[in-house]
Design a protein around this motif. Structure first.
Motif, mmCIF file in Angstrom:
data_model
loop_
_atom_site.group_PDB
_atom_site.id
_atom_site.type_symbol
_atom_site.label_atom_id
_atom_site.label_comp_id
_atom_site.label_asym_id
_atom_site.label_seq_id
_atom_site.Cartn_x
_atom_site.Cartn_y
_atom_site.Cartn_z
ATOM 1 N N ASP A 5 8.350 -15.986 -2.702
ATOM 2 C CA ASP A 5 8.214 -15.145 -1.516
ATOM 3 C C ASP A 5 8.829 -13.765 -1.736
ATOM 4 N N THR A 6 9.841 -13.706 -2.618
ATOM 5 C CA THR A 6 10.575 -12.459 -2.830
ATOM 6 C C THR A 6 9.780 -11.460 -3.661
ATOM 7 N N TRP A 7 9.106 -11.932 -4.718
ATOM 8 C CA TRP A 7 8.411 -11.010 -5.612
ATOM 9 C C TRP A 7 7.357 -10.165 -4.900
ATOM 10 N N PRO A 8 6.470 -10.756 -4.057
ATOM 11 C CA PRO A 8 5.494 -9.907 -3.352
ATOM 12 C C PRO A 8 6.156 -8.851 -2.475
ATOM 13 N N MET A 9 7.289 -9.202 -1.852
ATOM 14 C CA MET A 9 8.004 -8.226 -1.029
ATOM 15 C C MET A 9 8.562 -7.098 -1.881
ATOM 16 N N LEU A 10 9.089 -7.462 -3.062
ATOM 17 C CA LEU A 10 9.625 -6.447 -3.969
ATOM 18 C C LEU A 10 8.524 -5.507 -4.448
ATOM 19 N N ASP A 11 7.390 -6.086 -4.839
ATOM 20 C CA ASP A 11 6.280 -5.264 -5.308
ATOM 21 C C ASP A 11 5.739 -4.374 -4.194
ATOM 22 N N ARG A 12 5.649 -4.937 -2.996
ATOM 23 C CA ARG A 12 5.171 -4.159 -1.849
ATOM 24 C C ARG A 12 6.129 -3.016 -1.543
ATOM 25 N N GLY A 13 7.415 -3.292 -1.598
ATOM 26 C CA GLY A 13 8.404 -2.246 -1.360
ATOM 27 C C GLY A 13 8.317 -1.134 -2.389
ATOM 28 N N THR A 14 8.040 -1.500 -3.642
ATOM 29 C CA THR A 14 7.898 -0.493 -4.690
ATOM 30 C C THR A 14 6.707 0.416 -4.415
ATOM 31 N N ARG A 15 5.593 -0.176 -3.989
ATOM 32 C CA ARG A 15 4.415 0.638 -3.691
ATOM 33 C C ARG A 15 4.669 1.569 -2.504
ATOM 34 N N LEU A 16 5.379 1.063 -1.487
ATOM 35 C CA LEU A 16 5.687 1.910 -0.335
ATOM 36 C C LEU A 16 6.580 3.077 -0.737
ATOM 37 N N TRP A 17 7.482 2.828 -1.692
ATOM 38 C CA TRP A 17 8.340 3.907 -2.175
ATOM 39 C C TRP A 17 7.508 5.006 -2.837
ATOM 40 N N TRP A 18 6.585 4.602 -3.719
ATOM 41 C CA TRP A 18 5.767 5.607 -4.390
ATOM 42 C C TRP A 18 4.857 6.322 -3.412
ATOM 43 N N ARG A 19 4.403 5.602 -2.389
ATOM 44 C CA ARG A 19 3.595 6.270 -1.366
ATOM 45 C C ARG A 19 4.423 7.333 -0.643
ATOM 46 N N SER A 20 5.678 7.024 -0.366
ATOM 47 C CA SER A 20 6.518 7.955 0.398
ATOM 48 C C SER A 20 6.846 9.219 -0.382
ATOM 49 N N VAL A 21 6.949 9.109 -1.713
ATOM 50 C CA VAL A 21 7.296 10.288 -2.513
ATOM 51 C C VAL A 21 6.059 10.977 -3.089
ATOM 52 N N GLY A 22 4.888 10.356 -2.899
ATOM 53 C CA GLY A 22 3.660 10.926 -3.442
ATOM 54 C C GLY A 22 2.868 11.696 -2.408
ATOM 55 N N ARG A 23 1.657 12.007 -2.764
ATOM 56 C CA ARG A 23 0.745 12.734 -1.889
ATOM 57 C C ARG A 23 -0.577 11.964 -1.832
ATOM 58 N N GLN A 24 -1.276 12.081 -0.730
ATOM 59 C CA GLN A 24 -2.580 11.440 -0.636
ATOM 60 C C GLN A 24 -3.567 12.220 -1.504
ATOM 61 N N ILE A 25 -4.385 11.488 -2.240
ATOM 62 C CA ILE A 25 -5.334 12.142 -3.139
ATOM 63 C C ILE A 25 -6.758 11.678 -2.838
ATOM 64 N N ASP A 26 -7.705 12.459 -3.322
ATOM 65 C CA ASP A 26 -9.127 12.175 -3.123
ATOM 66 C C ASP A 26 -9.760 11.905 -4.481
ATOM 67 N N LEU A 27 -9.891 10.611 -4.826
ATOM 68 C CA LEU A 27 -10.439 10.253 -6.126
ATOM 69 C C LEU A 27 -11.926 10.553 -6.227
ATOM 70 N N ALA A 28 -12.593 10.690 -5.089
ATOM 71 C CA ALA A 28 -14.023 11.010 -5.110
ATOM 72 C C ALA A 28 -14.264 12.513 -5.181
ATOM 73 N N GLY A 29 -13.172 13.288 -5.111
ATOM 74 C CA GLY A 29 -13.299 14.734 -5.109
ATOM 75 C C GLY A 29 -12.400 15.405 -6.114
ATOM 76 N N GLU A 30 -11.465 16.224 -5.627
ATOM 77 C CA GLU A 30 -10.676 17.079 -6.511
ATOM 78 C C GLU A 30 -9.714 16.323 -7.415
ATOM 79 N N HIS A 31 -9.404 15.072 -7.075
ATOM 80 C CA HIS A 31 -8.461 14.318 -7.903
ATOM 81 C C HIS A 31 -9.142 13.222 -8.701
ATOM 82 N N ALA A 32 -10.415 13.395 -9.000
ATOM 83 C CA ALA A 32 -11.157 12.385 -9.766
ATOM 84 C C ALA A 32 -10.526 12.138 -11.132
#
Length: 290
Positions: A5-32
């Protein structure tokens, strides 16, 4: 609550961290240029290959039927800052026929980085069978095995090469990477684009090629702005994708030693501090008699 049960929470928390420090991108456009394979939940290994082949409407080719190197030809890297014809033939052969080469590796961690590296290796690398940079030098003492699996597009063109590296002694995955020639925005010089799939995301590195003396070459991911050569983390949240440039910088220097053996010095820095130095000895695989 158990570990399952702990590992999925840890992985999810890691992704949320990268989302918080990153920027939204458009893979179909300028960030392909940040389009790259992702993996499902759990261990990565080579399990991401079918989804990537489906994404490009192509197929997986194993063995001698497809491209046997990280790149079909180093000529694809030709540009104003790099001349493939100046690279020694042995180094060039390694990139174009990687499946025919063996690798022996040595590691040395800098003081202050070995302990955090061991924690990351335990929490993520060995569990996910991805990005398992060895901290114990004896772990790679028996050598590293590698397999090249290519993905072909619908017209038979080379879409990319998966380089699957495992510890010869245990069979555990160290790296499961996807290699292509990439081109960054507003840059005339092609780069080597390497992607390491993770659950609902990936780590990507754009490596800048340069020539060195006596047929040597260097691939580097120096500091820079978003959109330059360097390392990136992307995460997928629903229909949105986020990306962050990370302060991890690498240099691979490939050269021939005095006996004509191909060697590589791989230095990984975090910000400006050297975290780990790896050394690879590359040699053609022995021809097996029938």
């Amino acid at each position: 609550m158990g570990r399952s049960d702990t590992w999925p929470m840890l992985d999810r928390g890691t992704r949320l961290w990268w989302r918080s420090v990153g920027r939204q991108i458009d893979l179909a456009g300028e960030h392909a240029w940040l389009t790259a394979p992702v993996s499902g939940r759990g261990a990565v290994r080579d399990l991401w290959l079918p989804a990537e082949a489906e994404r490009v409407s192509g197929r997986i080719v194993r063995g001698g039927g497809g491209v046997r190197g990280l790149l079909p030809s180093m000529d694809a890297l030709a540009g104003p800052e790099f001349d493939p014809s100046a690279v020694d033939a042995k180094i060039r052969n390694f990139y174009e026929n990687t499946a025919s080469w063996r690798m022996d590796a040595w590691t040395r961690w800098s003081r202050g980085f070995a302990a955090p590296g061991a924690i990351i290796e335990s929490l993520y690398g060995r569990r996910l069978q991805q990005l398992a940079l060895p901290v114990d030098s004896l772990a790679v003492a028996h050598g590293v095995d590698s397999e090249i699996v290519s993905i072909e597009g619908p017209d038979g063109e080379h879409a990319g090469s998966a380089w699957l590296r495992t510890l010869r002694r245990t069979g555990d995955y160290m790296f499961s990477g996807y290699y292509r020639v990439g081109r960054l925005p507003d840059r005339a010089q092609p780069s080597v684009h390497v992607s390491f799939p993770l659950e609902s995301g990936n780590v990507q590195v754009y490596l800048r090629p340069s020539n060195g003396p006596d047929g040597s070459m260097t691939l580097s991911s120096p500091p820079g702005r978003f959109g330059d050569d360097g390392a990136y983390v992307t995460v997928v949240e629903g229909e949105r994708t986020y990306a962050a440039r990370v302060p991890v910088h690498e240099e691979f220097r490939l050269y021939l030693d005095s006996e004509g053996v191909v060697r590589t010095d791989h230095v990984l820095k975090i910000w400006g501090a050297k975290a780990v130095h790896l050394h690879y000895r590359l040699s053609p695989s022995p021809v097996r008699s029938v």
